[in-house]
Design an enzyme around this catalytic site. Structure first.
Site, PDB file in Angstrom:
ATOM      1  N   TRP A 130       0.883  -1.174   0.000  1.00 60.08           N
ATOM      2  CA  TRP A 130       0.000   0.000   0.000  1.00 60.08           C
ATOM      3  C   TRP A 130       0.922   1.225   0.000  1.00 60.08           C
ATOM      4  CZ3 TRP A 130      -1.758   2.749   4.820  1.00 60.08           C
ATOM      5  CH2 TRP A 130      -2.800   3.638   4.552  1.00 60.08           C
ATOM      6  N   ASP A 211       0.089  -4.739  10.191  1.00 61.48           N
ATOM      7  CA  ASP A 211      -0.965  -3.794   9.800  1.00 61.48           C
ATOM      8  C   ASP A 211      -2.251  -4.588   9.554  1.00 61.48           C
ATOM      9  OD1 ASP A 211      -2.330  -1.596   8.888  1.00 61.48           O
ATOM     10  OD2 ASP A 211      -1.333  -1.511   6.942  1.00 61.48           O
ATOM     11  N   ALA A 213      -5.862  -4.240   8.394  1.00 53.06           N
ATOM     12  CA  ALA A 213      -6.828  -3.335   7.746  1.00 53.06           C
ATOM     13  C   ALA A 213      -8.018  -4.077   7.155  1.00 53.06           C
ATOM     14  CB  ALA A 213      -6.131  -2.514   6.656  1.00 53.06           C
ATOM     15  N   LYS A 246     -12.516  -0.667   6.912  1.00 51.69           N
ATOM     16  CA  LYS A 246     -13.120  -1.681   6.043  1.00 51.69           C
ATOM     17  C   LYS A 246     -14.014  -2.638   6.840  1.00 51.69           C
ATOM     18  CE  LYS A 246     -10.513   0.353   3.279  1.00 51.69           C
ATOM     19  NZ  LYS A 246      -9.132   0.240   2.934  1.00 51.69           N
TER      20      LYS A 246
HETATM   21  C1  PLP Z   1      -2.957  -1.994   4.017  1.00 49.77           C
HETATM   22  C2  PLP Z   1      -3.671  -0.840   4.605  1.00 49.77           C
HETATM   23  N1  PLP Z   1      -3.318  -0.391   5.807  1.00 49.77           N
HETATM   24  C3  PLP Z   1      -3.950   0.641   6.386  1.00 49.77           C
HETATM   25  C4  PLP Z   1      -4.971   1.286   5.765  1.00 49.77           C
HETATM   26  C5  PLP Z   1      -5.566   2.445   6.513  1.00 49.77           C
HETATM   27  O1  PLP Z   1      -6.839   2.822   6.255  1.00 49.77           O
HETATM   28  P1  PLP Z   1      -7.565   4.004   7.052  1.00 49.77           P
HETATM   29  O2  PLP Z   1      -6.566   5.071   7.346  1.00 49.77           O
HETATM   30  O3  PLP Z   1      -8.617   4.467   6.117  1.00 49.77           O
HETATM   31  O4  PLP Z   1      -8.113   3.406   8.295  1.00 49.77           O
HETATM   32  C6  PLP Z   1      -5.382   0.864   4.490  1.00 49.77           C
HETATM   33  C7  PLP Z   1      -6.452   1.543   3.752  1.00 49.77           C
HETATM   34  O5  PLP Z   1      -6.627   1.436   2.584  1.00 49.77           O
HETATM   35  C8  PLP Z   1      -4.715  -0.247   3.907  1.00 49.77           C
HETATM   36  O6  PLP Z   1      -5.054  -0.708   2.709  1.00 49.77           O
END
Ligand code: PLP
Length: 402
Positions: A130, A211, A213, A246
């Site tokens: 990401w 991480d 998510a 998500k």
């Molecule tokens: C791999 C990953 N980590 C963290 C996030 C963090 O998302 P948010 O800041 O919207 O909670 C995302 C969002 O797309 C993600 O794909």
């Protein structure tokens, strides 16, 4: 003297945000967005989950104050997230935890903590990953390196290459791992890969930053956390960043948390204090509304069951889209080139298309993918799926079938 902003270098726009803007500006009514990484239902909408709406109604009816909470956020939310993500895998006394505005800020705060504790540490990030992982490491000012992750020809994890690259990490470096549903590749390590990875991280004294998510989008809520829980039970020190975007559909409400597992319980208090200070100097108090929604759902058996059932349905819908797209592409292209889609998990896969093909998909067929060919499989509907398969076959130069 020039003006304050006269010499300001333009910021590098995030590729995902850029794609959202291009899609919004495209006047074709039948354009298809498989780029942006949000869940969509069969009608193409990103719904408010029923349990979220019910929890919000309850909060609205009962909340008597919006006075400040502590810098770490609501302890009830943090305990619920800890249990949801880590289960019984860790000694709670060794944990420090703070709420953050979403998973992105959780990563930011976790890496700020690393920089405060060990400024010379290098952050290792999978290639691909990401894009915000690298951007945040840069913003924090930590050195970063990438490790190979994907066998692009087969769409699977390149475990040997990953392990070989991580052999080059120095003791005390931080390795970002995605707990499940790897973004953007869709390829997760097997149980054997996780075991080999854990052995290497352990042997070389590396710190995992896991991480989370997409909990619930892979195999199930507990199943998706099994590799992380095994790491948490084994490692003296570990960082976990959690996003509620998500799994609860709370994207814009910004729900997240950092969980920092310390080597000994005596370290948890100073780490907690440092995380609170990092919050104070970044945004002071983390947002409460979404966190309260999550705590309400997780603390009520009826709401929790409802949420879990809806999340199960979302997972099943994306998995069914994977199978249907792989079948349609097999028939349209006459090859098994895209069969790997069915072995992937979560919302994303890299389709392995060239930049010229991605540009043609957009200009000729109104089909939006990210520049690395990441497709959001949740963006497919019964109506768009055959068109997507035909468009991909067309840009690959394969004769379309009648
Ligand atoms: C791999 C990953 N980590 C963290 C996030 C963090 O998302 P948010 O800041 O919207 O909670 C995302 C969002 O797309 C993600 O794909």
């Amino acid at each position: 003297m020039t003006s304050l902003f006269g010499a300001l270098p333009p910021a590098e726009p995030d590729p995902i945000i850029r794609l959202m803007q291009a899609f919004a500006a495209d006047p074709r009514p039948d354009r298809i967005d498989l780029g942006v990484g949000v869940y969509r239902n069969a009608a193409g909408r990103t719904p408010v989950m029923a349990a979220v709406a019910a929890a919000e109604a309850r909060i609205l009816a009962r909340q008597e104050t919006k006075g400040y909470l502590g810098l770490a956020g609501d302890p009830g939310f943090l305990a619920a997230i800890r249990a949801l993500v880590l289960g019984e895998s860790v000694e709670v006394a060794r944990l420090a935890a703070v709420a953050t505005p979403g998973g992105s800020s959780a990563i930011r705060q976790a890496l700020e903590l690393v920089r405060a504790a060990r400024p010379g540490a290098t952050v290792w990030i999978s290639d691909p990953s990401w894009p915000n992982h690298a951007a945040i490491a840069d913003a924090v000012g930590l050195a970063r390196r990438s490790y190979r992750y994907l066998d692009a020809a087969h769409g699977s994890v390149a475990a040997d290459a990953m392990l070989a690259d991580l052999e080059g990490a120095a003791a005390g470096d931080v390795v970002i791992l995605q707990a499940c549903c790897h973004n953007p590749s869709g390829a997760d390590p097997s149980a054997e890969d996780w075991a080999a990875l854990a052995a290497l991280l352990d042997r070389r004294g590396l710190i995992p930053l896991v991480d989370v998510a997409y909990q619930g989008f892979g195999e199930g809520l507990a199943e998706d956390m099994a590799p992380l829980r095994r790491l948490a039970a084994r490692f003296p020190e570990l960082l976990v960043t959690v996003s509620g975007s998500k799994s609860f559909g709370l994207y814009r409400d910004r729900v997240g948390a950092v969980l920092a597992l310390c080597a000994v319980a005596a370290e948890a208090e100073p780490v907690q204090g440092r995380l609170a200070t990092l919050n104070r100097t970044a945004f002071a108090f983390p947002p409460d509304h979404g966190a309260r929604v999550v705590a309400t759902i997780l603390g009520d058996p009826v709401l929790r069951a409802d949420w879990q059932a809806e999340l199960d349905g979302m997972r099943r819908r994306v998995a069914a889209n994977r199978v249907a797209l792989a079948e349609a592409l097999r028939s349209e292209t006459g090859t098994d080139r895209f069969d790997f889609l069915t072995g992937h998990r979560g919302m994303f896969s890299l389709l392995g298309l060239a930049p010229g093909e991605i540009a043609q998909l957009r200009s000729l067929h109104g089909l939006y993918l990210l520049g690395d060919s990441r497709a959001n499989l949740a963006g497919l509907s019964a109506a768009s799926l055959p068109r997507v398969a035909r468009a991909i076959a067309a840009v690959l130069g394969t004769p379309e079938r009648a």
